[in-house]
Design a protein around this motif. Sequence first.
Motif, PDB file in Angstrom:
ATOM      1  N   ARG A 146       5.285 -20.210 -16.126  1.00 34.02           N
ATOM      2  CA  ARG A 146       5.416 -21.279 -15.022  1.00 34.02           C
ATOM      3  C   ARG A 146       6.708 -20.590 -14.023  1.00 34.02           C
ATOM      4  O   ARG A 146       7.426 -20.769 -13.011  1.00 34.02           O
ATOM      5  N   ARG A 147       7.673 -19.754 -14.839  1.00 31.42           N
ATOM      6  CA  ARG A 147       8.955 -18.896 -14.827  1.00 31.42           C
ATOM      7  C   ARG A 147       8.981 -17.684 -14.923  1.00 31.42           C
ATOM      8  O   ARG A 147       8.790 -16.686 -15.781  1.00 31.42           O
ATOM      9  N   ALA A 148       9.362 -16.676 -13.624  1.00 28.68           N
ATOM     10  CA  ALA A 148       9.619 -15.072 -13.614  1.00 28.68           C
ATOM     11  C   ALA A 148      11.240 -15.293 -13.947  1.00 28.68           C
ATOM     12  O   ALA A 148      11.547 -16.481 -13.184  1.00 28.68           O
ATOM     13  N   VAL A 149      11.681 -14.170 -14.357  1.00 28.48           N
ATOM     14  CA  VAL A 149      13.258 -14.241 -14.512  1.00 28.48           C
ATOM     15  C   VAL A 149      13.298 -12.167 -13.477  1.00 28.48           C
ATOM     16  O   VAL A 149      12.290 -11.804 -14.005  1.00 28.48           O
ATOM     17  N   VAL A 150      14.485 -12.324 -12.905  1.00 28.16           N
ATOM     18  CA  VAL A 150      14.010 -10.860 -11.954  1.00 28.16           C
ATOM     19  C   VAL A 150      15.797 -10.687 -12.921  1.00 28.16           C
ATOM     20  O   VAL A 150      16.529 -11.365 -11.709  1.00 28.16           O
ATOM     21  N   VAL A 151      15.600  -9.646 -13.359  1.00 27.54           N
ATOM     22  CA  VAL A 151      17.129  -8.986 -13.998  1.00 27.54           C
ATOM     23  C   VAL A 151      18.102  -8.296 -12.887  1.00 27.54           C
ATOM     24  O   VAL A 151      17.424  -6.728 -12.806  1.00 27.54           O
ATOM     25  N   GLY A 152      18.970  -8.706 -12.249  1.00 29.12           N
ATOM     26  CA  GLY A 152      19.481  -7.369 -11.399  1.00 29.12           C
ATOM     27  C   GLY A 152      19.513  -8.378  -9.851  1.00 29.12           C
ATOM     28  O   GLY A 152      18.877  -9.038  -9.172  1.00 29.12           O
ATOM     29  N   VAL A 153      20.815  -7.934  -9.063  1.00 24.99           N
ATOM     30  CA  VAL A 153      21.008  -8.657  -7.855  1.00 24.99           C
ATOM     31  C   VAL A 153      21.210  -7.320  -6.175  1.00 24.99           C
ATOM     32  O   VAL A 153      21.436  -7.617  -5.526  1.00 24.99           O
ATOM     33  N   GLY A 154      19.919  -6.091  -6.765  1.00 24.93           N
ATOM     34  CA  GLY A 154      20.116  -5.448  -5.123  1.00 24.93           C
ATOM     35  C   GLY A 154      18.781  -6.050  -4.679  1.00 24.93           C
ATOM     36  O   GLY A 154      18.090  -7.025  -4.711  1.00 24.93           O
ATOM     37  N   ASN A 155      18.379  -4.997  -3.527  1.00 25.03           N
ATOM     38  CA  ASN A 155      17.481  -5.458  -2.690  1.00 25.03           C
ATOM     39  C   ASN A 155      16.141  -5.710  -3.352  1.00 25.03           C
ATOM     40  O   ASN A 155      15.377  -6.050  -2.580  1.00 25.03           O
ATOM     41  N   VAL A 156      16.127  -4.252  -4.296  1.00 26.04           N
ATOM     42  CA  VAL A 156      15.005  -4.584  -4.727  1.00 26.04           C
ATOM     43  C   VAL A 156      14.533  -6.039  -5.807  1.00 26.04           C
ATOM     44  O   VAL A 156      13.444  -6.614  -5.338  1.00 26.04           O
ATOM     45  N   VAL A 194      16.655 -15.503 -10.710  1.00 26.76           N
ATOM     46  CA  VAL A 194      17.423 -13.632 -10.026  1.00 26.76           C
ATOM     47  C   VAL A 194      18.346 -14.421 -11.476  1.00 26.76           C
ATOM     48  O   VAL A 194      19.443 -15.320 -10.752  1.00 26.76           O
ATOM     49  N   ILE A 195      18.680 -12.753 -11.906  1.00 23.50           N
ATOM     50  CA  ILE A 195      19.761 -12.774 -13.070  1.00 23.50           C
ATOM     51  C   ILE A 195      21.249 -11.541 -12.712  1.00 23.50           C
ATOM     52  O   ILE A 195      20.540 -10.761 -12.629  1.00 23.50           O
ATOM     53  N   GLY A 196      22.665 -12.052 -12.407  1.00 21.32           N
ATOM     54  CA  GLY A 196      23.480 -11.280 -12.035  1.00 21.32           C
ATOM     55  C   GLY A 196      24.481 -10.489 -13.359  1.00 21.32           C
ATOM     56  O   GLY A 196      24.871 -12.003 -13.943  1.00 21.32           O
ATOM     57  N   ARG A 197      24.343  -9.849 -13.461  1.00 21.81           N
ATOM     58  CA  ARG A 197      25.656  -9.573 -14.749  1.00 21.81           C
ATOM     59  C   ARG A 197      26.926 -10.329 -14.115  1.00 21.81           C
ATOM     60  O   ARG A 197      27.418 -10.364 -14.791  1.00 21.81           O
ATOM     61  N   ARG A 198      27.084  -9.697 -13.274  1.00 19.81           N
ATOM     62  CA  ARG A 198      28.946 -10.331 -12.598  1.00 19.81           C
ATOM     63  C   ARG A 198      28.892 -11.723 -11.533  1.00 19.81           C
ATOM     64  O   ARG A 198      27.685 -12.423 -11.218  1.00 19.81           O
ATOM     65  N   GLY A 199      29.985 -11.975 -11.401  1.00 28.54           N
ATOM     66  CA  GLY A 199      30.159 -12.820  -9.823  1.00 28.54           C
ATOM     67  C   GLY A 199      29.225 -12.466  -8.818  1.00 28.54           C
ATOM     68  O   GLY A 199      29.455 -11.423  -8.887  1.00 28.54           O
ATOM     69  N   PRO A 200      28.786 -13.847  -7.852  1.00 30.04           N
ATOM     70  CA  PRO A 200      28.077 -13.549  -6.601  1.00 30.04           C
ATOM     71  C   PRO A 200      28.872 -12.916  -6.020  1.00 30.04           C
ATOM     72  O   PRO A 200      27.755 -11.900  -4.602  1.00 30.04           O
ATOM     73  N   ILE A 266      13.891 -20.589  -6.323  1.00 33.98           N
ATOM     74  CA  ILE A 266      14.630 -19.436  -6.136  1.00 33.98           C
ATOM     75  C   ILE A 266      15.863 -19.441  -7.360  1.00 33.98           C
ATOM     76  O   ILE A 266      16.098 -20.273  -6.264  1.00 33.98           O
ATOM     77  N   ARG A 267      16.225 -19.752  -8.226  1.00 34.17           N
ATOM     78  CA  ARG A 267      17.516 -19.387  -9.175  1.00 34.17           C
ATOM     79  C   ARG A 267      18.415 -18.530  -9.248  1.00 34.17           C
ATOM     80  O   ARG A 267      17.528 -18.084  -9.662  1.00 34.17           O
ATOM     81  N   PHE A 268      19.642 -18.182  -8.387  1.00 32.99           N
ATOM     82  CA  PHE A 268      20.551 -17.156  -9.312  1.00 32.99           C
ATOM     83  C   PHE A 268      21.475 -18.361  -9.660  1.00 32.99           C
ATOM     84  O   PHE A 268      22.319 -18.845  -9.957  1.00 32.99           O
ATOM     85  N   LEU A 269      21.501 -16.995 -11.131  1.00 36.43           N
ATOM     86  CA  LEU A 269      22.405 -17.089 -12.407  1.00 36.43           C
ATOM     87  C   LEU A 269      23.888 -16.008 -12.229  1.00 36.43           C
ATOM     88  O   LEU A 269      22.719 -14.826 -12.402  1.00 36.43           O
ATOM     89  N   PHE A 270      24.536 -16.026 -11.790  1.00 40.11           N
ATOM     90  CA  PHE A 270      25.597 -15.484 -11.910  1.00 40.11           C
ATOM     91  C   PHE A 270      26.726 -15.616 -13.789  1.00 40.11           C
ATOM     92  O   PHE A 270      25.964 -15.946 -14.447  1.00 40.11           O
ATOM     93  N   ASP A 271      26.679 -14.546 -13.680  1.00 41.11           N
ATOM     94  CA  ASP A 271      28.087 -13.489 -14.969  1.00 41.11           C
ATOM     95  C   ASP A 271      26.731 -14.999 -16.243  1.00 41.11           C
ATOM     96  O   ASP A 271      27.490 -14.844 -16.896  1.00 41.11           O
ATOM     97  N   ARG A 272      26.004 -13.576 -16.370  1.00 41.14           N
ATOM     98  CA  ARG A 272      25.355 -13.761 -17.286  1.00 41.14           C
ATOM     99  C   ARG A 272      24.735 -12.006 -17.181  1.00 41.14           C
ATOM    100  O   ARG A 272      24.326 -11.245 -16.644  1.00 41.14           O
ATOM    101  N   THR A 273      25.062 -11.858 -19.107  1.00 35.71           N
ATOM    102  CA  THR A 273      24.295 -11.067 -19.609  1.00 35.71           C
ATOM    103  C   THR A 273      23.051 -11.484 -20.240  1.00 35.71           C
ATOM    104  O   THR A 273      23.728 -11.482 -21.225  1.00 35.71           O
ATOM    105  N   PRO A 274      21.900 -10.150 -20.070  1.00 33.40           N
ATOM    106  CA  PRO A 274      20.739 -10.761 -20.991  1.00 33.40           C
ATOM    107  C   PRO A 274      21.872  -9.422 -22.059  1.00 33.40           C
ATOM    108  O   PRO A 274      21.706  -9.013 -22.303  1.00 33.40           O
ATOM    109  N   VAL A 275      20.880 -10.646 -23.289  1.00 28.43           N
ATOM    110  CA  VAL A 275      21.704 -10.220 -24.798  1.00 28.43           C
ATOM    111  C   VAL A 275      20.139  -9.940 -25.471  1.00 28.43           C
ATOM    112  O   VAL A 275      19.851  -8.934 -27.030  1.00 28.43           O
ATOM    113  N   GLU A 276      19.171 -10.738 -24.898  1.00 24.33           N
ATOM    114  CA  GLU A 276      18.272 -10.320 -25.836  1.00 24.33           C
ATOM    115  C   GLU A 276      16.999 -10.790 -25.447  1.00 24.33           C
ATOM    116  O   GLU A 276      16.792 -11.945 -24.740  1.00 24.33           O
TER     117      GLU A 276
END
Length: 450
Positions: A146-156, A194-200, A266-276
């Motif tokens: 049901r759910r995919a995550v993409v870690v990173g916030v570049g064009n790719v 879509v997960i971004g480590r820093r803010g938008p 498509i949901r954006f989560l910012f300020d998130r660091t994947p830890v595990e």
Amino acid sequence: MSPTRVAVIGSGPSGAYTAQLLTEESESPVEVDVFDRLPTPFGLVRYGVAPDHPRIKSIITSFTDVFEETPGLRFLGNVEIGRDVSLDELRTHYDAVVFAHGAPHDRRLGIPGEDLGGISAVREFVSWYQGHPDQSVDAFLLEGGRRAVVVGVGNVALDAARMLVREVPDLRATDIPEHVVEAFAASTIDEVVVIGRRGPGYAKFTNKEFIELLEVESTDVLIDPADLEFDADQQAFVDADPAARRLVSTFQKAAERGSLGRAKTIRFLFDRTPVEFVGENGAVTGIRLARTSDPTVTETLDVDLALRSVGYLGKPLDGLPFDERSGTIPHLDSRVAEGDDVVPGVYVAGWIKRGPNGVVGTNRKCALETVTSILADVAARGGASTSTSAADVDVVLRERGVEVVDWAAWRAIEAAEIAAGAAVGRERIKLHRREDMLRAASPAPEYAGA
Ligand SMILES: Cc1cc2nc3c(=O)[nH]c(=O)nc-3n(C[C@H](O)[C@H](O)[C@H](O)COP(=O)(O)OP(=O)(O)OC[C@H]3O[C@@H](n4cnc5c(N)ncnc54)[C@H](O)[C@@H]3O)c2cc1C
């Protein structure tokens, strides 16, 4: 005077621009052989640039003109440098060798659980949907989750997220293989996070790519308005950067639009660091995230497919220096160098020279720097050539039984792709198996006796 002979390794944008500029800028005769390990030219323009970006893909037309109209320029596809021919051999046959072979690896997140099934580099996902011959047909099964995550916030990362929600008619308008269309058609994934480590404010993708996402009719794009309340540092960064300001303004519009009740999200989560990553029976089931600004705040998302999109990376080649940290070949003014020592006659261009950044056109400027250094070195030698002839290279390849795909053979592959599309009412379908490409290519006459 015998012509200066140059070997260019890689036929992506940096190799193609290097070849074009060499022939345009040189005042004395020059012969250029462009090698590629694939039977097909154009590198990531064919296998990276998203299939639903026809305008950028159309750069292929001008590269084609260069290959067809430039005397002394040859394409030698299906020849892998380092396997079929060594660097030392190239140096005996050419006055200059330019490495323009891109960045075919990827960075990892370096967190526990990263090797669980269902987690891949975005490069592998892109290669799969683009029909790259090194990627297996069933590498990505999109049914059941049901759910995919993409870690990173570049064009790719955005390309991958968009492809995951594209509707089948849109996909059929592209050249992606039928098995890929079928896999997307069977996909049950209805949410991409879509997960971004820093803010938008620090997101790396362009405003244009984000707007394109908002235009996908089947899909809601969700941004949490709370993420758009910036601290002083982020606000100062955005204020100082016009591109970031434009993007943040579009984020604000998206946040105001909110959910329109569409089938996919498509949901954006910012300020998130994947830890595990967590999993069961060897397969990923979740990703644990911590707030980057406050690591004590954590959450776990259920996940069926995870793509890490944190950068492509070059790989070392035998006989050449390599900087492991940046994944590039060190150079001085595009001349390959070990410390202060230049490796004579060996140059770099493109992603392997400057890392995976910039648009296609950035490689033109990069290639021009390379060509300028090559021509300066040729001039310093008084134009004298120490290379052998094109025929000598052909003998080496023939003796080794390398099935070279020359330009005419590539055009035969293209014709087969157009015919394959016409058979099912599509404009074109990429051949994705190397053996099918080679069959369509049929060996060029000068190699037929191999
Ligand atoms: C997924 C993705 C999407 C992108 N989308 C866009 C976009 O929309 N717009 C845009 O402007 N830019 C886009 N880019 C960036 C653009 O594709 C790059 O800037 C460009 O392709 C880099 O060119 P290059 O020639 O250095 O490398 P590449 O394009 O990777 O070319 C390298 C070539 O070298 C060959 N090679 C590798 N090893 C060997 C060897 N040992 N022997 C012989 N040949 C070898 C490879 O087969 C390949 O053909 C995208 C990139 C990616 C990854």
